[in-house]
Design an enzyme around this catalytic site. Structure first.
Site, PDB file in Angstrom:
ATOM      1  N   LYS A 155       1.631  -7.186   7.647  1.00 24.42           N
ATOM      2  CA  LYS A 155       1.367  -7.078   6.207  1.00 24.42           C
ATOM      3  C   LYS A 155       1.342  -8.426   5.491  1.00 24.42           C
ATOM      4  O   LYS A 155       0.563  -8.630   4.579  1.00 24.42           O
ATOM      5  CB  LYS A 155       2.458  -6.222   5.539  1.00 24.42           C
ATOM      6  CG  LYS A 155       2.326  -4.736   5.762  1.00 24.42           C
ATOM      7  CD  LYS A 155       3.404  -4.039   4.951  1.00 24.42           C
ATOM      8  CE  LYS A 155       3.394  -2.559   5.089  1.00 24.42           C
ATOM      9  NZ  LYS A 155       4.307  -1.897   4.161  1.00 24.42           N
ATOM     10  N   ASP A 158       1.796   0.221  -1.712  1.00 15.25           N
ATOM     11  CA  ASP A 158       3.190   0.695  -1.694  1.00 15.25           C
ATOM     12  C   ASP A 158       3.759   0.735  -3.118  1.00 15.25           C
ATOM     13  O   ASP A 158       4.508   1.652  -3.479  1.00 15.25           O
ATOM     14  CB  ASP A 158       4.070  -0.223  -0.839  1.00 15.25           C
ATOM     15  CG  ASP A 158       3.878   0.025   0.650  1.00 15.25           C
ATOM     16  OD1 ASP A 158       3.462   1.137   1.022  1.00 15.25           O
ATOM     17  OD2 ASP A 158       4.146  -0.904   1.436  1.00 15.25           O
TER      18      ASP A 158
HETATM   19  P1  NAP Z   1      12.625  -4.925   5.435  1.00 17.27           P
HETATM   20  O1  NAP Z   1      11.581  -5.806   4.845  1.00 17.27           O
HETATM   21  O2  NAP Z   1      13.111  -5.191   6.811  1.00 17.27           O
HETATM   22  O3  NAP Z   1      13.888  -4.932   4.423  1.00 17.27           O
HETATM   23  C1  NAP Z   1      15.058  -4.219   4.742  1.00 17.27           C
HETATM   24  C2  NAP Z   1      15.976  -4.158   3.525  1.00 17.27           C
HETATM   25  O4  NAP Z   1      17.095  -3.322   3.847  1.00 17.27           O
HETATM   26  C3  NAP Z   1      16.558  -5.525   3.123  1.00 17.27           C
HETATM   27  O5  NAP Z   1      16.729  -5.565   1.726  1.00 17.27           O
HETATM   28  C4  NAP Z   1      17.903  -5.505   3.848  1.00 17.27           C
HETATM   29  O6  NAP Z   1      18.875  -6.350   3.260  1.00 17.27           O
HETATM   30  C5  NAP Z   1      18.304  -4.056   3.651  1.00 17.27           C
HETATM   31  N1  NAP Z   1      19.296  -3.589   4.628  1.00 17.27           N
HETATM   32  C6  NAP Z   1      19.116  -3.371   5.954  1.00 17.27           C
HETATM   33  N2  NAP Z   1      20.255  -2.925   6.520  1.00 17.27           N
HETATM   34  C7  NAP Z   1      21.179  -2.867   5.522  1.00 17.27           C
HETATM   35  C8  NAP Z   1      22.546  -2.483   5.469  1.00 17.27           C
HETATM   36  N3  NAP Z   1      23.188  -2.046   6.566  1.00 17.27           N
HETATM   37  N4  NAP Z   1      23.173  -2.528   4.268  1.00 17.27           N
HETATM   38  C9  NAP Z   1      22.523  -2.942   3.156  1.00 17.27           C
HETATM   39  N5  NAP Z   1      21.228  -3.324   3.140  1.00 17.27           N
HETATM   40  C10 NAP Z   1      20.565  -3.292   4.307  1.00 17.27           C
HETATM   41  O7  NAP Z   1      12.136  -3.407   5.455  1.00 17.27           O
HETATM   42  P2  NAP Z   1      11.115  -2.694   4.427  1.00 17.27           P
HETATM   43  O8  NAP Z   1       9.733  -2.793   4.974  1.00 17.27           O
HETATM   44  O9  NAP Z   1      11.392  -3.212   3.057  1.00 17.27           O
HETATM   45  O10 NAP Z   1      11.550  -1.161   4.551  1.00 17.27           O
HETATM   46  C11 NAP Z   1      12.767  -0.685   3.992  1.00 17.27           C
HETATM   47  C12 NAP Z   1      12.790   0.830   4.075  1.00 17.27           C
HETATM   48  O11 NAP Z   1      11.755   1.366   3.248  1.00 17.27           O
HETATM   49  C13 NAP Z   1      12.525   1.393   5.486  1.00 17.27           C
HETATM   50  O12 NAP Z   1      13.350   2.506   5.685  1.00 17.27           O
HETATM   51  C14 NAP Z   1      11.062   1.823   5.439  1.00 17.27           C
HETATM   52  O13 NAP Z   1      10.780   2.882   6.316  1.00 17.27           O
HETATM   53  C15 NAP Z   1      10.977   2.283   3.988  1.00 17.27           C
HETATM   54  N6  NAP Z   1       9.600   2.246   3.464  1.00 17.27           N
HETATM   55  C16 NAP Z   1       9.095   3.412   3.019  1.00 17.27           C
HETATM   56  C17 NAP Z   1       7.825   3.438   2.473  1.00 17.27           C
HETATM   57  C18 NAP Z   1       7.288   4.736   1.986  1.00 17.27           C
HETATM   58  O14 NAP Z   1       6.084   4.818   1.724  1.00 17.27           O
HETATM   59  N7  NAP Z   1       8.111   5.748   1.813  1.00 17.27           N
HETATM   60  C19 NAP Z   1       7.053   2.265   2.387  1.00 17.27           C
HETATM   61  C20 NAP Z   1       7.631   1.060   2.848  1.00 17.27           C
HETATM   62  C21 NAP Z   1       8.905   1.070   3.399  1.00 17.27           C
HETATM   63  P3  NAP Z   1      19.001  -7.894   3.718  1.00 17.27           P
HETATM   64  O15 NAP Z   1      17.927  -8.649   2.969  1.00 17.27           O
HETATM   65  O16 NAP Z   1      20.374  -8.288   3.311  1.00 17.27           O
HETATM   66  O17 NAP Z   1      18.787  -7.937   5.217  1.00 17.27           O
END
Ligand code: NAP
Length: 267
Positions: free
Chosen positions: A65, A101
């Protein structure tokens, strides 16, 4: 026959093919939606090849992305978010990159009668989803408090988002007392029955969107329902990012109910 697809690595469990093909079936469109898994260093070749072959549109997912932003001509919102998840090849110049998104989250909330103009929103998470949701909510007129486990990332993002502030997770309880909208944009709740927000910080005046969609009913959403909040599960956001991509590609209103049914029957 129009060909659409998803570029990612891996893409095996994607729900996009059945969701988009349900739309083509519903509208009687001669189109297919397929998944492509190029090597991690082959994104540019893949996009140029798709363009040359006459592919009509592509979605882009992990890990491509951010890199896609450098290859296509991105729209302003995608540039600000720093990621492209939808590419449209219909113009005569370079393909256009969008980030649906953000709009997906906004449409999910609006679909549940959540008013975003002047709303006080808390976004937990500052990764890819957090960035998209924070910029989207700000564009919709909300003030946005971003809270992240790694606090400097939240502060850095807040500097780029209008009317935003950056915080650590310790501030979430205080921020929520005054908030109208909460979005979980972390992956917490996906692997285990956990929540990034203490249950007693939730209240009945909140609308809570959880970006996590596996499982559909996360611990956060259960806690939110118990507190009397409006709940919006992650499948709504996933649905509307797809709806938005469909509408960009085809210029037609998407058959939302058919896409929603195809998605939910697989979750
Ligand atoms: P990402 O870029 O890897 O970011 C992960 C986020 O989660 C970061 O802010 C991270 O904090 C935080 N995190 C991870 N483990 C944690 C914990 N144990 N405690 C507190 N914070 C934690 O991932 P992403 O692409 O943003 O995706 C995040 C979620 O959104 C996923 O579950 C994904 O499936 C979902 N999502 C859904 C859609 C939809 O259309 N529904 C679209 C996009 C994403 P740090 O910065 O401190 O590591």
């Amino acid at each position: 026959m129009d060909v659409y697809g998803l570029l990612g690595n891996p893409v095996g469990h994607s729900l996009s093919p059945p969701m988009h093909e349900a739309a083509y079936d519903e509208l009687g469109l001669e189109a297919r939606y397929v998944t492509f898994e190029p090597g991690r260093d082959a994104l540019e070749t893949a996009i140029e090849g798709a363009d040359a072959l006459g592919v009509a549109g592509l979605n882009v997912t992990i890990p491509f992305k951010q890199e896609a932003l450098e290859i296509v001509a991105p729209e302003d919102l995608a540039t600000r978010i720093g990621a492209v998840n939808t590419i449209d090849f219909s113009g005569s110049g370079p393909p256009t990159g969008y980030n649906t998104d953000a709009v997906g989250a906004l449409r999910a909330l609006r679909d549940h009668d959540v008013d975003l103009e002047d709303a006080r929103a808390v976004v937990v998470g500052a990764g890819g989803a957090g960035r998209a949701v924070a910029f989207g909510l700000a564009d919709a007129g909300a003030t946005v408090a971003i809270a992240n486990r790694t606090e400097p990332k939240a502060r850095q993002l807040a500097e780029a988002v209008p009317r935003a502030s950056g915080h650590g997770l310790a501030d979430v309880e205080r921020l929520l007392a005054e908030a109208d909208v909460l979005v979980n944009a972390t992956s917490v709740g996906m692997e285990e029955d956990a929540t990034p927000v203490p249950a007693d910080a939730l209240h009945g005046d909140l609308a809570v969107l959880d970006a996590v969609y596996r499982p559909l009913e996360t611990r956060l959403l259960r806690d939110a329902a118990e507190a009397g909040a409006t709940t919006v599960d992650g499948a709504w956001m996933l649905l509307y990012q797809g709806v938005e991509a469909f509408e960009i590609w085809t210029g037609r209103d998407a058959p939302v109910a058919a896409m929603n049914e195809a998605l939910r029957s697989r979750l």
